[in-house]
Design a protein around this motif. Structure first.
Motif, PDB file in Angstrom:
ATOM      1  N   ILE A 199       0.836  -1.205   0.000  1.00 56.12           N
ATOM      2  CA  ILE A 199       0.000   0.000   0.000  1.00 56.12           C
ATOM      3  C   ILE A 199       0.868   1.252   0.000  1.00 56.12           C
ATOM      4  CG2 ILE A 199      -1.625   1.347   1.396  1.00 56.12           C
ATOM      5  CD1 ILE A 199      -2.852  -1.346   2.271  1.00 56.12           C
ATOM      6  N   GLU A 200       1.914   1.251   0.819  1.00 53.09           N
ATOM      7  CA  GLU A 200       2.803   2.409   0.876  1.00 53.09           C
ATOM      8  C   GLU A 200       3.499   2.636  -0.460  1.00 53.09           C
ATOM      9  OE1 GLU A 200       5.382   1.624   4.114  1.00 53.09           O
ATOM     10  OE2 GLU A 200       3.880   2.081   5.662  1.00 53.09           O
ATOM     11  N   GLU A 201       3.920   1.541  -1.113  1.00 52.24           N
ATOM     12  CA  GLU A 201       4.572   1.680  -2.414  1.00 52.24           C
ATOM     13  C   GLU A 201       3.597   2.222  -3.455  1.00 52.24           C
ATOM     14  OE1 GLU A 201       6.175  -2.115  -3.339  1.00 52.24           O
ATOM     15  OE2 GLU A 201       7.905  -1.918  -1.979  1.00 52.24           O
ATOM     16  N   LEU A 202       2.336   1.744  -3.417  1.00 51.35           N
ATOM     17  CA  LEU A 202       1.326   2.245  -4.356  1.00 51.35           C
ATOM     18  C   LEU A 202       1.032   3.718  -4.120  1.00 51.35           C
ATOM     19  CD1 LEU A 202      -1.176  -0.764  -4.437  1.00 51.35           C
ATOM     20  CD2 LEU A 202       0.257   0.052  -6.320  1.00 51.35           C
ATOM     21  N   ARG A 203       0.927   4.112  -2.855  1.00 50.30           N
ATOM     22  CA  ARG A 203       0.685   5.518  -2.540  1.00 50.30           C
ATOM     23  C   ARG A 203       1.834   6.394  -3.025  1.00 50.30           C
ATOM     24  NH1 ARG A 203      -1.622   5.200   3.696  1.00 50.30           N
ATOM     25  NH2 ARG A 203      -3.779   4.616   3.166  1.00 50.30           N
ATOM     26  N   GLU A 204       3.057   5.912  -2.829  1.00 50.62           N
ATOM     27  CA  GLU A 204       4.226   6.670  -3.265  1.00 50.62           C
ATOM     28  C   GLU A 204       4.240   6.795  -4.784  1.00 50.62           C
ATOM     29  OE1 GLU A 204       9.111   6.490  -2.904  1.00 50.62           O
ATOM     30  OE2 GLU A 204       7.848   5.072  -1.792  1.00 50.62           O
ATOM     31  N   ARG A 205       3.880   5.691  -5.464  1.00 51.38           N
ATOM     32  CA  ARG A 205       3.849   5.717  -6.921  1.00 51.38           C
ATOM     33  C   ARG A 205       2.766   6.664  -7.440  1.00 51.38           C
ATOM     34  NH1 ARG A 205       3.044   0.003  -9.384  1.00 51.38           N
ATOM     35  NH2 ARG A 205       4.833  -0.317  -7.978  1.00 51.38           N
ATOM     36  N   MET A 206       1.586   6.600  -6.820  1.00 54.08           N
ATOM     37  CA  MET A 206       0.499   7.485  -7.221  1.00 54.08           C
ATOM     38  C   MET A 206       0.839   8.943  -6.956  1.00 54.08           C
ATOM     39  SD  MET A 206      -2.781   5.261  -5.923  1.00 54.08           S
ATOM     40  CE  MET A 206      -3.936   6.561  -6.386  1.00 54.08           C
ATOM     41  N   GLY A 207       1.508   9.183  -5.798  1.00 54.72           N
ATOM     42  CA  GLY A 207       1.923  10.548  -5.488  1.00 54.72           C
ATOM     43  C   GLY A 207       2.923  11.068  -6.492  1.00 54.72           C
ATOM     44  N   THR A 208       3.850  10.210  -6.931  1.00 50.07           N
ATOM     45  CA  THR A 208       4.844  10.605  -7.934  1.00 50.07           C
ATOM     46  C   THR A 208       4.175  10.923  -9.262  1.00 50.07           C
ATOM     47  OG1 THR A 208       6.503   9.221  -6.870  1.00 50.07           O
ATOM     48  CG2 THR A 208       6.932   9.882  -9.131  1.00 50.07           C
TER      49      THR A 208
END
Length: 230
Positions: A199-208
């Protein structure tokens, strides 16, 4: 026979601080009754009186909650503590001065013929709920942790914990810091940690990606304003 009885009673006093008197031990310790019944059943088994041997073992199972196949070979001074749920297979061999706690299974892994159950060395302690499955040896002076699932040979002087079982100590020295019998791995917690990481990786990717889109819109806006001014 009487020599075995005396040594079996002595093993109870050596390993159980709750034992108060010989009378109490002889008449109330189910693990001791299971061992004595097995010695009788095993003597019938060696004479090839298989049905009679199984009848004795089944009566013992009903009375004590401990199931020991008449063919199993048991050494001296075995101590079964709170024996309910223990299962010991036909070709199992147990050495001297072994301690087995409740819920232990010394079993096989399939329908193969011949030797299919473990061989337990001398001075071995097998914790409650442990499963030792297969035809291999548990080395002398070894400890099997509670709820461990052991599927391969254990060297002498080793401590095994976990599922599948792993050697974490050998000859008093730590082999691996990954497992500790006081901190057993929890599959549910491990799965939740993995999901949280995803989830954290997906959030970081979406934020990027959002930042990239905002930057692109800003650049396009600046270009439009510049073209308009021109």
């Amino acid at each position: 026979m009487f020599k075995h009885i005396k040594s079996d009673i002595r093993a109870v006093f050596d390993n159980d601080p709750a034992a108060r008197s010989r009378f109490e031990v002889v008449f109330t310790y189910a693990g001791l009754h299971a061992i004595w019944a097995h010695r009788t059943a095993h003597s019938f088994y060696k004479r090839r009186w298989f049905t009679l041997a199984r009848i004795v073992s089944q009566i013992s199972r009903f009375m004590t909650g401990v199931e020991i196949h008449p063919g199993a070979v048991i050494g001296s001074r075995l101590f079964i503590d709170h024996g309910m749920g223990i299962v010991i297979g036909e070709t199992c061999e147990i050495g001297d001065d072994v301690i087995i706690y409740q819920g232990v299974t010394l079993g096989g892994t399939g329908k193969e013929k011949g030797k299919r159950h473990p061989t337990v060395g001398n001075n071995v302690v097998i914790g409650s709920g442990a499963k030792v499955l297969g035809s291999f040896r548990i080395g002398d002076n070894s400890n099997i942790g509670s709820n461990a699932v052991v599927l391969r040979e254990v060297p002498n002087n080793s401590t095994v914990v976990g599922n599948p079982g792993r050697v974490v100590k050998r000859n008093g020295e730590r082999v691996s810091d990954r497992l500790d019998h006081t901190k057993m791995p929890d599959p549910l917690i491990d799965s939740l940690k993995f999901l949280q990481k995803e989830i954290e990786e997906l959030r970081e990717r979406m934020g990027t990606e959002d930042n990239q889109k905002q930057e692109q819109r800003r650049l396009e806006s600046q270009q439009y304003i510049g073209d308009y001014e021109i």
